[in-house]
Design a protein around this motif. Structure first.
Motif, PDB file in Angstrom:
ATOM      1  N   LEU A   1       4.253   9.228 -10.259  1.00  0.00           N
ATOM      2  CA  LEU A   1       3.551   9.371 -11.536  1.00  0.00           C
ATOM      3  C   LEU A   1       2.977  10.773 -11.684  1.00  0.00           C
ATOM      4  CD1 LEU A   1       1.772   5.904 -11.537  1.00  0.00           C
ATOM      5  CD2 LEU A   1       3.571   6.628 -13.127  1.00  0.00           C
ATOM      6  N   ASP A   2       2.357  11.279 -10.622  1.00  0.00           N
ATOM      7  CA  ASP A   2       1.801  12.638 -10.668  1.00  0.00           C
ATOM      8  C   ASP A   2       2.893  13.670 -10.938  1.00  0.00           C
ATOM      9  OD1 ASP A   2      -0.809  11.839 -10.264  1.00  0.00           O
ATOM     10  OD2 ASP A   2      -0.790  12.242  -8.101  1.00  0.00           O
ATOM     11  N   ALA A   3       4.034  13.525 -10.277  1.00  0.00           N
ATOM     12  CA  ALA A   3       5.145  14.461 -10.472  1.00  0.00           C
ATOM     13  C   ALA A   3       5.694  14.390 -11.888  1.00  0.00           C
ATOM     14  CB  ALA A   3       6.259  14.173  -9.465  1.00  0.00           C
ATOM     15  N   SER A   4       5.519  13.250 -12.526  1.00  0.00           N
ATOM     16  CA  SER A   4       6.088  13.031 -13.862  1.00  0.00           C
ATOM     17  C   SER A   4       5.177  13.440 -15.008  1.00  0.00           C
ATOM     18  CB  SER A   4       6.454  11.546 -14.021  1.00  0.00           C
ATOM     19  OG  SER A   4       7.392  11.161 -13.050  1.00  0.00           O
ATOM     20  N   LYS A   5       3.925  13.743 -14.733  1.00  0.00           N
ATOM     21  CA  LYS A   5       2.948  14.009 -15.791  1.00  0.00           C
ATOM     22  C   LYS A   5       3.362  15.119 -16.754  1.00  0.00           C
ATOM     23  CE  LYS A   5      -1.124  12.156 -13.599  1.00  0.00           C
ATOM     24  NZ  LYS A   5      -2.376  12.417 -12.902  1.00  0.00           N
ATOM     25  N   ALA A   6       4.002  16.152 -16.253  1.00  0.00           N
ATOM     26  CA  ALA A   6       4.405  17.273 -17.110  1.00  0.00           C
ATOM     27  C   ALA A   6       5.896  17.247 -17.422  1.00  0.00           C
ATOM     28  CB  ALA A   6       4.036  18.601 -16.444  1.00  0.00           C
ATOM     29  N   ASP A   7       6.523  16.105 -17.214  1.00  0.00           N
ATOM     30  CA  ASP A   7       7.964  15.968 -17.414  1.00  0.00           C
ATOM     31  C   ASP A   7       8.287  15.988 -18.913  1.00  0.00           C
ATOM     32  OD1 ASP A   7      10.640  15.443 -17.076  1.00  0.00           O
ATOM     33  OD2 ASP A   7      10.370  13.516 -16.082  1.00  0.00           O
ATOM     34  N   GLU A   8       8.920  17.063 -19.357  1.00  0.00           N
ATOM     35  CA  GLU A   8       9.245  17.223 -20.779  1.00  0.00           C
ATOM     36  C   GLU A   8      10.233  16.155 -21.232  1.00  0.00           C
ATOM     37  OE1 GLU A   8      11.441  20.427 -23.675  1.00  0.00           O
ATOM     38  OE2 GLU A   8      10.529  21.143 -21.830  1.00  0.00           O
TER      39      GLU A   8
ATOM     40  N   ASP B   1       0.828  -1.214   0.000  1.00  0.00           N
ATOM     41  CA  ASP B   1       0.000   0.000   0.000  1.00  0.00           C
ATOM     42  C   ASP B   1       0.861   1.262   0.000  1.00  0.00           C
ATOM     43  OD1 ASP B   1      -2.319  -1.501  -0.065  1.00  0.00           O
ATOM     44  OD2 ASP B   1      -2.643  -1.397   2.108  1.00  0.00           O
ATOM     45  N   ALA B   2       1.898   1.274   0.834  1.00  0.00           N
ATOM     46  CA  ALA B   2       2.789   2.446   0.893  1.00  0.00           C
ATOM     47  C   ALA B   2       3.523   2.622  -0.431  1.00  0.00           C
ATOM     48  CB  ALA B   2       3.790   2.297   2.043  1.00  0.00           C
ATOM     49  N   PHE B   3       3.937   1.510  -1.053  1.00  0.00           N
ATOM     50  CA  PHE B   3       4.619   1.613  -2.349  1.00  0.00           C
ATOM     51  C   PHE B   3       3.667   2.159  -3.405  1.00  0.00           C
ATOM     52  CE2 PHE B   3       5.674   0.210  -6.558  1.00  0.00           C
ATOM     53  CZ  PHE B   3       7.014   0.559  -6.661  1.00  0.00           C
ATOM     54  N   ASP B   4       2.442   1.656  -3.435  1.00  0.00           N
ATOM     55  CA  ASP B   4       1.468   2.125  -4.428  1.00  0.00           C
ATOM     56  C   ASP B   4       1.202   3.619  -4.273  1.00  0.00           C
ATOM     57  OD1 ASP B   4       1.406  -0.465  -5.304  1.00  0.00           O
ATOM     58  OD2 ASP B   4      -0.660  -0.867  -4.676  1.00  0.00           O
ATOM     59  N   ALA B   5       1.121   4.097  -3.022  1.00  0.00           N
ATOM     60  CA  ALA B   5       0.919   5.530  -2.776  1.00  0.00           C
ATOM     61  C   ALA B   5       2.125   6.332  -3.264  1.00  0.00           C
ATOM     62  CB  ALA B   5       0.670   5.785  -1.291  1.00  0.00           C
ATOM     63  N   LEU B   6       3.320   5.813  -3.015  1.00  0.00           N
ATOM     64  CA  LEU B   6       4.537   6.485  -3.490  1.00  0.00           C
ATOM     65  C   LEU B   6       4.587   6.486  -5.015  1.00  0.00           C
ATOM     66  CD1 LEU B   6       7.295   7.811  -2.998  1.00  0.00           C
ATOM     67  CD2 LEU B   6       8.266   5.484  -2.910  1.00  0.00           C
ATOM     68  N   ALA B   7       4.258   5.368  -5.627  1.00  0.00           N
ATOM     69  CA  ALA B   7       4.256   5.286  -7.094  1.00  0.00           C
ATOM     70  C   ALA B   7       3.296   6.318  -7.677  1.00  0.00           C
ATOM     71  CB  ALA B   7       3.878   3.879  -7.547  1.00  0.00           C
ATOM     72  N   GLU B   8       2.153   6.490  -7.055  1.00  0.00           N
ATOM     73  CA  GLU B   8       1.166   7.489  -7.517  1.00  0.00           C
ATOM     74  C   GLU B   8       1.754   8.892  -7.446  1.00  0.00           C
ATOM     75  OE1 GLU B   8      -1.873   8.041  -9.483  1.00  0.00           O
ATOM     76  OE2 GLU B   8      -1.530   5.932  -9.097  1.00  0.00           O
ATOM     77  N   LYS B   9       2.469   9.196  -6.358  1.00  0.00           N
ATOM     78  CA  LYS B   9       3.121  10.512  -6.236  1.00  0.00           C
ATOM     79  C   LYS B   9       4.173  10.705  -7.331  1.00  0.00           C
ATOM     80  CE  LYS B   9       2.823  10.553  -1.207  1.00  0.00           C
ATOM     81  NZ  LYS B   9       3.630  10.460   0.016  1.00  0.00           N
TER      82      LYS B   9
END
Length: 142
Positions: free
Chosen positions: A51-58, A41-49
């Motif tokens: 992924l969110d941080a990477s959404k606008a990664d040029e 669960d903690a890993f999945d929450a971290l992975a989501e963070k």
């Protein structure tokens, strides 16, 4: 003599087109992690963070995770070395928690790795894969 020159030029042009279509600047690799069930669960929450941080990664083309049991596969693909380096800086704040939750089992490169990127991958213990070939549609295939 002119005919020989034209044949030579045509040969050089054909070779440069062939070489140009097989030379790729993109960087792709697979990360295999072991995530104990207690950390899932903690890993999945971290992975989501992450992924969110990477959404606008040029320059990021693909950044995804998949799970089978306690094994998590991460697939990453970037347009070039510079895009991969930018992503490393973006993800750096998440690494301490990632290392706490998961064990890195393998990192395997899936594209030809430039001399610029090779030392970084080797420092991570990555297996440097030799590109056999590939095909892509849409944004990956130029």
């Amino acid at each position: 003599m002119v005919l020989r020159f034209l044949k030579t030029c045509a040969t050089v042009l054909c070779l440069s087109v062939l070489i140009g279509t097989t030379a790729r600047a993109d960087v792709a690799f697979l990360v295999i992690l072991k995530v104990p069930q207690a950390n899932e669960d903690a890993f999945d929450a971290l992975a989501e963070k992450m992924l969110d941080a990477s959404k606008a990664d040029e320059g990021l083309l693909i950044y995804e995770f998949a799970r089978t049991g306690e094994t998590v596969y991460g697939y990453e693909r970037y347009t070039d070395d510079a895009a991969h380096e930018r992503h490393q800086v973006l993800i750096k704040p998440f690494l301490p928690e990632l290392i706490e939750l998961a064990e890195f089992e393998r990192i395997v490169t899936l594209t030809d790795i430039s001399e610029r990127s090779r030392p970084g991958f080797e420092a991570m213990g990555a297996e440097i894969g030799a590109l056999i070939g590939g095909v892509a549609q849409g944004s990956l295939g130029d």
